[in-house]
Write a protein that holds these residues in place. Structure first.
Motif, short mmCIF file in Angstrom:
data_model
loop_
_atom_site.label_atom_id
_atom_site.label_comp_id
_atom_site.label_asym_id
_atom_site.label_seq_id
_atom_site.Cartn_x
_atom_site.Cartn_y
_atom_site.Cartn_z
N THR A 217 0.83 -1.21 0.00
CA THR A 217 0.00 0.00 0.00
C THR A 217 0.87 1.26 0.00
O THR A 217 1.91 1.31 0.65
CB THR A 217 -0.89 0.00 1.26
N GLY A 218 0.37 2.28 -0.71
CA GLY A 218 0.97 3.61 -0.64
C GLY A 218 1.80 3.96 -1.86
O GLY A 218 2.54 3.12 -2.38
N CYS A 219 1.64 5.18 -2.33
CA CYS A 219 2.51 5.70 -3.39
C CYS A 219 2.62 7.21 -3.21
O CYS A 219 1.64 7.87 -2.85
CB CYS A 219 1.96 5.37 -4.77
N GLU B 279 -4.76 2.91 -8.38
CA GLU B 279 -5.11 3.92 -7.37
C GLU B 279 -5.70 3.30 -6.11
O GLU B 279 -5.61 3.88 -5.03
CB GLU B 279 -6.08 4.94 -7.96
N THR C 169 -4.49 1.16 -4.48
CA THR C 169 -3.41 0.81 -3.54
C THR C 169 -2.93 2.02 -2.74
O THR C 169 -2.08 1.87 -1.87
CB THR C 169 -2.18 0.24 -4.29
N PHE C 170 -3.44 3.21 -3.05
CA PHE C 170 -2.93 4.40 -2.36
C PHE C 170 -3.25 4.34 -0.86
O PHE C 170 -2.52 4.87 -0.04
CB PHE C 170 -3.52 5.67 -2.95
N THR C 171 -4.37 3.74 -0.53
CA THR C 171 -4.77 3.60 0.87
C THR C 171 -5.33 2.18 1.04
O THR C 171 -5.47 1.44 0.07
CB THR C 171 -5.88 4.60 1.25
N GLY D 192 3.22 -2.33 -6.07
CA GLY D 192 2.42 -1.44 -5.23
C GLY D 192 1.31 -0.81 -6.05
O GLY D 192 0.81 -1.45 -6.99
N GLY D 193 1.10 0.47 -5.78
CA GLY D 193 1.86 1.44 -5.01
C GLY D 193 3.34 1.48 -5.36
O GLY D 193 3.77 0.97 -6.37
N GLU D 194 4.07 2.12 -4.47
CA GLU D 194 5.51 2.16 -4.62
C GLU D 194 6.14 1.36 -3.48
O GLU D 194 6.21 1.84 -2.34
CB GLU D 194 6.01 3.61 -4.60
#
Ligand code: SF4
Length: 218
Positions: free
Chosen positions: A18-20, A30, A32-34, A62-64
């Protein structure tokens, strides 16, 4: 199934973090952003082993994923030590020098119309291994010319196993499993690459032609 890179078409376990910190205009991840759910390293390893008990391909994405570098580097080493072939897909914005050398890095270079131009960490050119791959996601001719010139200026074809030019997909793509969702027609891209004799391969996200492009987790 691995859907892009030279490993496309092979069965693969995905570990999606999670998270980018970027916001690419055509991002198809998107979600995966949260969200997601916290998992321990042992828990993730156990899940990988359950899905692929006899080794095989594991992709960290991810995300990153390199935003969680401190935990991720030893986890990738653990996978390697257990006999897995490990890929990491990364935006190219984070430093990659600490990634264990046997991990195959698939590194983006963001193009002008990605919404995140000039984010590539140039020190990453020195962190590349001969088995790594560099990927340019292209949405128009401007992106193509940037990628073509970047490949030439930095001798990328001599540095890595593959340079990939991939048409961007519309992020709201769903239903039809065909090129109608590509922001850049692959046929145009093929003709440009042939005309310029670019030392790169045209890549398509084959999972979006096998399953509905909106389907996640395939
Ligand atoms: S770096 Fe990847 S996950 Fe992040 S916004 Fe861009 S495409 Fe999406």
């Amino acid at each position: 199934m691995q859907g892009e890179s030279t490993h496309a078409g092979l069965p693969c376990v995905f570990v999606r973090l999670t998270g980018c910190n970027l916001r690419c205009s055509w991002c198809d991840s998107e979600y995966t952003f949260t969200g997601g759910r916290p998992m321990s390293e042992d828990g993730i390893f156990a899940e990988v082993a359950r899905l692929s008990p006899n080794g095989g391909l594991v992709e960290i994405t991810g995300g990153e994923p390199m935003l969680q570098e401190r935990e991720l580097v030893p986890f990738m080493q653990r996978l390697l030590d257990s006999g897995y072939t490990v890929l990491i897909e990364t935006s190219g914005e984070r430093p990659l020098a600490r990634v264990p050398k046997p991990v195959i890095k698939i590194v983006d270079v963001k193009c002008p119309h990605s919404g995140e131009p000039d984010t590539f960490d140039m020190t990453n050119l020195e962190a590349l291994e001969p088995h790594d791959e560099l990927k340019f996601v292209l949405s128009d001719r401007t992106d193509y010319e940037f990628a073509r010139d970047f490949v030439s200026e930095h001798g990328l074809a001599q540095r890595v196993h593959a340079v990939l030019f991939s048409p961007a997909f519309r992020k709201d793509a769903n239903g039809a499993r065909d090129v109608s969702h590509c922001l850049l027609d692959p046929q145009d891209l093929a003709l440009w690459m042939l005309a310029d004799n670019v030392p790169a391969r045209l890549g398509l996200q084959i999972h979006k032609f096998i399953w509905d492009p909106a389907v996640k987790g395939v």
